[in-house]
Design a protein around this motif. Structure first.
Motif, PDB file in Angstrom:
ATOM      1  N   GLU A 166       1.274  -1.021  -0.071  1.00 18.87           N
ATOM      2  CA  GLU A 166       0.115  -0.337   0.357  1.00 18.87           C
ATOM      3  C   GLU A 166       1.044   0.810  -0.117  1.00 18.87           C
ATOM      4  O   GLU A 166       0.533   2.488  -0.707  1.00 18.87           O
ATOM      5  CB  GLU A 166      -1.175  -0.006   0.813  1.00 18.87           C
ATOM      6  CG  GLU A 166      -1.830  -1.059   0.802  1.00 18.87           C
ATOM      7  CD  GLU A 166      -3.196  -1.079   1.344  1.00 18.87           C
ATOM      8  OE1 GLU A 166      -3.461  -0.216   2.584  1.00 18.87           O
ATOM      9  OE2 GLU A 166      -4.329  -2.117   1.800  1.00 18.87           O
ATOM     10  N   ALA A 225       0.893   3.883  -3.402  1.00 20.00           N
ATOM     11  CA  ALA A 225       0.511   5.282  -3.116  1.00 20.00           C
ATOM     12  C   ALA A 225       1.884   6.256  -4.089  1.00 20.00           C
ATOM     13  O   ALA A 225       1.582   7.331  -3.982  1.00 20.00           O
ATOM     14  CB  ALA A 225       0.404   6.127  -1.080  1.00 20.00           C
ATOM     15  N   ILE A 269      -7.543   7.661  -2.153  1.00 20.04           N
ATOM     16  CA  ILE A 269      -7.125   6.177  -1.857  1.00 20.04           C
ATOM     17  C   ILE A 269      -6.678   4.831  -2.268  1.00 20.04           C
ATOM     18  O   ILE A 269      -8.032   4.639  -1.940  1.00 20.04           O
ATOM     19  CB  ILE A 269      -6.099   6.933  -0.597  1.00 20.04           C
ATOM     20  CG1 ILE A 269      -6.497   7.834   0.526  1.00 20.04           C
ATOM     21  CG2 ILE A 269      -4.868   6.066  -0.179  1.00 20.04           C
ATOM     22  CD1 ILE A 269      -6.487   8.197   2.005  1.00 20.04           C
ATOM     23  N   THR A 283      -6.055   1.731  -2.285  1.00 24.51           N
ATOM     24  CA  THR A 283      -5.554   0.360  -1.708  1.00 24.51           C
ATOM     25  C   THR A 283      -6.034  -0.804  -2.151  1.00 24.51           C
ATOM     26  O   THR A 283      -6.582  -0.980  -3.172  1.00 24.51           O
ATOM     27  CB  THR A 283      -6.432   0.627  -0.592  1.00 24.51           C
ATOM     28  OG1 THR A 283      -7.489   0.196  -0.701  1.00 24.51           O
ATOM     29  CG2 THR A 283      -6.262   2.269   0.144  1.00 24.51           C
TER      30      THR A 283
END
Length: 488
Positions: free
Chosen positions: A100, A104, A302, A304
């Motif tokens: 993760e 990012a 985001i 994930t």
């Protein structure tokens, strides 16, 4: 000449259901066929996949096959990085625990790169060569993980990396089709090119390599770079200290880039072409755009594992693209390195033989896939939705009633599973773009994110239309599906 040229360019059709799929492989029979480079190749049937992938490396070896297919002695710079590819094992053993934070950084770099390369003009259209643009975007995104900022944004480094990859692919093909006695003569030319490309890449790596190397004097801390190079240095210090030198690491990083950049670039370009081609019939763009926007709102923009998993329509488009347009017609390559190995159907395999499975026929099997040669963007998402509805109703899903036994598979054929059960990064006898077994592509989880991040960002923020299509997007060259240059 015309007959030979046609056979060379369309040999994929020789390996279709009519010739091998029905007669041999699909019915559980091992068969021998003439391969490129004056060698004979053995096709293992899908029904033997579990037996095949369970053989230990000292019996069936994948790495020895890659040496032959890539003509690594001429195109990699160091055959040891193929025979002992511990840099790839690190992706499998360490990277997944850091997926993760890596994603990012990947998300950030891909978005920055897309905006720079595709432009930010909201009024005027811009014409681009899609494949070439995607290649540089993916090179930047992948290099963010491999070597970090600022080198991942160095245009010279990225171009030399792409040149090295092109040299490896072209050299493996052209040298491999030649008779063995004359390969060294032709291979010498590619070895010179390989040396030049690696020298340029090495020069770009010098300051970064030495700055990372100095960190080995202390224990890992929270400020230590979370990139592949640093992972490699830590691992080599503990396990292969004699290999800690810039030349060796340059070759290892370049070989790693060959797998990750090439597969992802082709897959994303093919997916975009397929989305555009299917939009009129399926409203593909609107469906994917809505799903991506909603999902990202749900996850606060985001990325994930949960974000990617929620995009089942995007996953379906990506998997359908790889089902029909994976790079190679065959998969799960291995070489026999021991005497006396006998297949499940009683064939003794000679030491040195090259083995593989037919991937394209398995992935377009009409007994498994309805309209198998048609690109259906939501083939797998509809199946997953049907399974979810059936589960909520505590009843049998219609998808299980397709004439297939999901536990036993086809008679003498590959084991099957409900079409919607597994996502893009899974592997099975009917889903082989990333191979299968212990040597399945370790970077497929990153490719999964790369495809979805790029497609989601482009569809949400850009309008895309085809402006130039003088010929099909892709064509078969021997057993490889190649993108035709110039698609815009």
């Amino acid at each position: 000449m015309q007959l030979k040229d046609t056979a060379f360019r369309n040999s994929q059709h020789l390996l279709t259901e009519e010739w091998l799929g029905v007669s041999y492989s699909k019915h559980g029979k091992t068969c021998l066929l003439p391969g490129l480079g004056f060698r004979n190749d053995i096709i293992i049937p899908g029904a033997s996949l579990r037996w095949y992938t369970s053989q230990p490396d000292h019996v069936l070896n994948s790495y020895e096959t890659f040496l032959e297919l890539n003509q690594a002695g001429y195109t990699t710079g160091d055959v040891n990085v193929i025979r002992n590819p511990w840099q790839g094992d690190l992706v499998r053993t360490q990277m997944l625990s850091l997926i993760e934070p890596i994603v990012a950084d990947l998300d950030d770099e891909l978005k920055v790169s897309i905006d720079e390369k595709f432009g930010m003009d909201e009024k005027d259209w811009r014409e681009i060569d899609l494949y070439e643009m995607v290649r540089i975007v993916i090179a930047r995104g992948s290099s963010r993980f491999t070597v970090g900022i600022p080198l991942c944004r160095d245009e010279s480094y990225l171009r030399r990396t792409i040149d090295y990859i092109d040299n490896t692919i072209l050299g493996g093909l052209l040298i491999g089709i030649l008779p063995r006695p004359i390969r060294p003569l032709f291979g010498a030319f590619f070895r010179i090119l390989t040396t030049l490309h690696l020298r340029s890449i090495r020069n770009s790596l010098i300051p970064l390599f030495h700055s990372h190397l100095s960190l080995l004097q202390t224990s890992p801390g929270p400020e230590e770079p979370c990139d592949h190079l640093q992972m490699m240095l830590r691992y080599a210090a503990a396990n292969f200290p004699s290999e800690i030198n810039l030349t060796n690491f340059t070759a290892r990083i370049s070989v790693s880039n060959t797998g990750s950049l090439y597969q992802a670039s082709i897959a994303i370009t093919n997916a975009l072409f397929n989305i555009l081609d299917s939009d009129a019939e399926y409203s593909t763009i609107d469906a994917l755009r809505e799903e991506a926007a909603t999902t990202l709102v749900d996850h606060n923009d985001i990325w994930t594992k949960a974000t990617a998993a929620q995009m089942i329509k995007m996953d379906s488009v990506c998997r359908e693209t790889l089902r029909l347009h994976a790079f190679a017609n065959r998969s799960v390559f291995k070489k026999v390195v021991a005497n006396g190995l006998v297949t499940e159907d009683g064939i003794t395999l000679p030491k040195g033989a090259m083995l593989s499975l037919l991937a394209q026929p398995a992935q377009t099997d009409p007994d498994v896939f309805e309209a198998p040669l048609k690109f259906d963007p939501f083939r797998f998402s509809l199946a997953r939705e049907a399974i979810a509805v059936a589960a909520s109703q505590n009843s049998q899903s219609p998808i299980f009633s397709t004439g297939l036994d999901s536990n036993k598979g086809l008679s003498n054929g590959p084991p099957t599973h409900p079409l919607g059960k597994l996502p893009l990064d899974s592997t099975s006898a009917i889903n082989l773009p990333f191979a299968h077994g212990q040597h399945a592509c370790p970077g497929r989880f990153i490719v999964d994110f790369e495809m979805k991040i790029v497609l989601a960002y482009l569809l949400i923020n850009y309008d895309i239309e085809v402006v130039k299509r003088e010929k099909p997007w892709r064509e078969w060259a021997t057993e490889a599906s190649m993108l035709v240059k110039g698609g815009k």
